[in-house]
Motif scaffolding. Sequence first.
Motif, mmCIF file in Angstrom:
data_model
loop_
_atom_site.group_PDB
_atom_site.id
_atom_site.type_symbol
_atom_site.label_atom_id
_atom_site.label_comp_id
_atom_site.label_asym_id
_atom_site.label_seq_id
_atom_site.Cartn_x
_atom_site.Cartn_y
_atom_site.Cartn_z
ATOM 1 N N CYS A 62 0.747 -1.069 0.072
ATOM 2 C CA CYS A 62 -0.108 0.202 -0.165
ATOM 3 C C CYS A 62 0.854 1.322 -0.192
ATOM 4 C CB CYS A 62 -0.972 -0.283 1.127
ATOM 5 S SG CYS A 62 -2.033 -1.549 1.153
ATOM 6 N N TRP A 63 0.683 2.314 -0.805
ATOM 7 C CA TRP A 63 1.507 3.358 -1.207
ATOM 8 C C TRP A 63 0.932 4.729 -0.537
ATOM 9 C CZ3 TRP A 63 6.051 1.735 -2.509
ATOM 10 C CH2 TRP A 63 6.799 2.492 -3.335
ATOM 11 N N ASP A 64 1.650 5.801 -0.516
ATOM 12 C CA ASP A 64 1.174 6.999 -0.194
ATOM 13 C C ASP A 64 1.216 7.725 -1.391
ATOM 14 O OD1 ASP A 64 0.910 7.246 2.577
ATOM 15 O OD2 ASP A 64 2.989 7.026 2.763
ATOM 16 N N ASP A 65 -0.158 7.877 -2.147
ATOM 17 C CA ASP A 65 -0.079 8.581 -3.287
ATOM 18 C C ASP A 65 -0.219 10.316 -2.969
ATOM 19 O OD1 ASP A 65 -0.213 6.361 -4.983
ATOM 20 O OD2 ASP A 65 -1.763 7.058 -5.961
ATOM 21 N N ASP A 66 -0.774 10.319 -1.728
ATOM 22 C CA ASP A 66 -0.701 11.712 -1.015
ATOM 23 C C ASP A 66 -0.344 11.438 0.537
ATOM 24 O OD1 ASP A 66 -1.265 14.257 -0.135
ATOM 25 O OD2 ASP A 66 -2.830 14.581 -1.193
ATOM 26 N N TRP A 67 0.840 11.726 0.803
ATOM 27 C CA TRP A 67 1.163 11.504 2.274
ATOM 28 C C TRP A 67 0.574 12.658 3.288
ATOM 29 C CZ3 TRP A 67 4.208 15.009 5.153
ATOM 30 C CH2 TRP A 67 4.429 15.988 4.860
ATOM 31 N N ARG A 68 0.022 13.683 2.677
ATOM 32 C CA ARG A 68 -0.735 14.820 3.610
ATOM 33 C C ARG A 68 -1.886 15.191 2.784
ATOM 34 N NH1 ARG A 68 0.916 20.595 4.899
ATOM 35 N NH2 ARG A 68 0.053 20.884 6.943
ATOM 36 N N PRO A 69 -2.897 14.303 2.719
ATOM 37 C CA PRO A 69 -4.071 14.914 2.117
ATOM 38 C C PRO A 69 -4.739 16.247 2.494
ATOM 39 C CG PRO A 69 -4.369 12.751 2.694
ATOM 40 C CD PRO A 69 -2.971 13.092 3.309
ATOM 41 N N ARG A 116 1.239 -2.736 -6.219
ATOM 42 C CA ARG A 116 1.347 -1.451 -5.478
ATOM 43 C C ARG A 116 0.145 -0.565 -5.523
ATOM 44 N NH1 ARG A 116 3.499 3.476 -6.822
ATOM 45 N NH2 ARG A 116 3.772 2.968 -9.025
ATOM 46 N N ILE A 117 -0.614 -0.308 -4.619
ATOM 47 C CA ILE A 117 -1.747 0.187 -4.413
ATOM 48 C C ILE A 117 -1.752 1.528 -3.735
ATOM 49 C CG2 ILE A 117 -4.247 0.010 -3.963
ATOM 50 C CD1 ILE A 117 -3.656 -3.020 -3.815
ATOM 51 N N GLY A 118 -2.196 2.592 -4.628
ATOM 52 C CA GLY A 118 -2.370 3.772 -3.908
ATOM 53 C C GLY A 118 -3.755 4.387 -4.442
#
Length: 312
Positions: A62-69, A116-118
């Motif tokens: 699982c991946w941070d596509d946006d680490w600080r939404p 790899r899922i974000g």
Amino acid sequence: MSVPASERLLLLDSASLYFRAFYGVPARSGGPSGTPTNAVAGFLDMIATLVTRYRPTHLAACWDDDWRPQWRVDAIPTYKAHRVAEDAADGEDVPDELEPQVPVIAAALAAIGIPRIGAADYEADDVIGTLAMRYRGRMPVDVVTGDRDLFQLVDDASATRVLYTARGGVRQPDVITQAFLEEKYGVSTGDAYLDMAALRGDTSDGLPGVKGIGEKTAAVLIREFGSLAGVREALAAGDPRLKGARRSNLEAASDYLDVAPLVVRVAHDVPVGDLDLHLPGDIADPAAMSRLALDHALTGPFERVGSALRSD
């Protein structure tokens, strides 16, 4: 349709693991590419260890596509503010020698065949929460992370655990169950941990919490009133059990408590689509793996992952 008891889903909090690998594995030559590879090698070795030990049938990175939404920042502007890089308005402060390794990790996952899922506007925690809920009741779920926020997903009835790597790494993680939550924090469920965490706050995430209410007091309040909502209902009703400084501090934190659950709770409805999370029985793309192994001197780590997949 019933699922064999032997099936198990492993959800990796990827950034948590590759940051740990970066700081825990000595610097190593990156081969012809010249890219440092200690985080990549450590991350691959973690996958090999986890697959060998827990024998998952399903696995997702699982991946941070946006680490600080932005929607979390809108609710609490201090959320992760201290982690923003000084030279970028919204970029995370990542060590110079780690940053070029992240795309190599992504390429390595693709070569192995691990999804790899974000998702845009969501953190890896939210993807984990969504997949954990999707598979809850279908098979046991293990979440691998060094982040206590994900303790909120623990649920014995559906065999949802957290393998917490902060102290012992992936080789000797703390296995977080409801019994662990009760013994360590004085709360009996993942939902109660979520409410306690909102009251307590978390300086590492820029969440102020309620003044004067630390972890133990927060747990006492959740036990006494059943939930954060119960605490607030009692406060509004003038419950005599809430008095003095505690009452004043809770009242002063009203605006924070209005939004804290939204920020602390991981999403359960991230739009990740229908996914095949079956663990491959061998390296999915040997040619891509060979190129990465040669370019970055990663033959050993890739061989260990391949051996773990074939043994599984």
